[in-house]
Motif scaffolding. Structure first.
Motif, PDB file in Angstrom:
ATOM      1  N   LEU A   5       0.853  -1.189   0.000  1.00 29.56           N
ATOM      2  CA  LEU A   5       0.000   0.000   0.000  1.00 29.56           C
ATOM      3  C   LEU A   5       0.886   1.236   0.000  1.00 29.56           C
ATOM      4  N   VAL A   6       0.599   2.154  -0.890  1.00 30.99           N
ATOM      5  CA  VAL A   6       1.395   3.375  -0.996  1.00 30.99           C
ATOM      6  C   VAL A   6       0.469   4.535  -1.337  1.00 30.99           C
ATOM      7  N   GLN A   7       0.853   5.724  -0.911  1.00 33.52           N
ATOM      8  CA  GLN A   7       0.067   6.901  -1.249  1.00 33.52           C
ATOM      9  C   GLN A   7       0.364   7.353  -2.669  1.00 33.52           C
ATOM     10  N   ALA A   8      -0.589   8.036  -3.258  1.00 29.28           N
ATOM     11  CA  ALA A   8      -0.380   8.599  -4.592  1.00 29.28           C
ATOM     12  C   ALA A   8       0.864   9.479  -4.588  1.00 29.28           C
ATOM     13  N   PRO A  35      -3.680   6.338  -8.209  1.00 30.48           N
ATOM     14  CA  PRO A  35      -4.691   5.356  -7.787  1.00 30.48           C
ATOM     15  C   PRO A  35      -5.051   4.369  -8.896  1.00 30.48           C
ATOM     16  N   GLU A  36      -5.036   4.820 -10.138  1.00 29.93           N
ATOM     17  CA  GLU A  36      -5.369   3.927 -11.246  1.00 29.93           C
ATOM     18  C   GLU A  36      -4.291   2.883 -11.525  1.00 29.93           C
ATOM     19  N   ASP A  37      -3.177   2.949 -10.835  1.00 33.40           N
ATOM     20  CA  ASP A  37      -2.156   1.898 -10.946  1.00 33.40           C
ATOM     21  C   ASP A  37      -2.463   0.709 -10.029  1.00 33.40           C
ATOM     22  N   THR A  75      -1.573  -1.377  -4.132  1.00 31.77           N
ATOM     23  CA  THR A  75      -2.712  -0.499  -3.853  1.00 31.77           C
ATOM     24  C   THR A  75      -2.198   0.915  -3.657  1.00 31.77           C
ATOM     25  N   VAL A  76      -2.734   1.837  -4.453  1.00 32.70           N
ATOM     26  CA  VAL A  76      -2.329   3.238  -4.373  1.00 32.70           C
ATOM     27  C   VAL A  76      -3.512   4.040  -3.868  1.00 32.70           C
ATOM     28  N   SER A  77      -3.333   4.664  -2.719  1.00 33.15           N
ATOM     29  CA  SER A  77      -4.416   5.450  -2.127  1.00 33.15           C
ATOM     30  C   SER A  77      -4.314   6.904  -2.566  1.00 33.15           C
ATOM     31  N   SER A  78      -5.468   7.540  -2.644  1.00 30.35           N
ATOM     32  CA  SER A  78      -5.494   8.948  -3.100  1.00 30.35           C
ATOM     33  C   SER A  78      -5.362   9.906  -1.926  1.00 30.35           C
TER      34      SER A  78
END
Length: 125
Positions: A11-14, A88-90, A122-125
């Motif tokens: 999990l990573v931030q945008a 996020p679309e990644d 997972t890329v969070s916005s």
């Protein structure tokens, strides 16, 4: 039997970065084209990047050009995917794939013989 094992997802931030690895075993790695594909829930599998057996030819899907870099170290039987400026679309399950020789259509999943199980990004916005 051939094994491809991915790692490095999470999990990573945008705007952040991740580096994926795919370790191959029981194949003559230096002879194989390697690729990364991804699949988001409810969507078809999408080509991300491919690299030829020597590592001097690469292809990228349009959505990741300029942000992702594929590389390989044949002595380690490993291919990498450096992902920067994540969006996020990644988000999706990223899988590596192997095909012997260079493929005329490296973006096509059908060109590849062996597949890993995948790692979630997972890329969070």
């Amino acid at each position: 039997q051939v094994q491809l094992v991915e790692s490095g997802g999470g999990l990573v931030q945008a705007g952040g970065s991740l580096r994926l690895s795919c370790a191959a075993s029981r194949l003559t790695f230096r002879l194989y084209t390697m690729a990364w594909f991804r699949q988001a829930p409810g969507k078809v599998r999408e080509f991300v990047a491919a690299i030829n057996n020597n590592g001097d030819i690469t292809y990228y899907g349009d959505p990741v050009k300029g942000r992702f870099t594929i590389s390989r170290i044949n002595a380690k039987n490993t291919v990498y995917l450096q992902m920067n400026s994540l969006k996020p679309e990644d988000t999706g399950v990223y899988s590596c794939a192997a095909a012997i020789g260079w493929r005329t259509s490296p973006r096509a999943p059908d060109e590849y013989t062996f597949w890993g199980q995948g790692t979630q990004v997972t890329v969070s916005s």
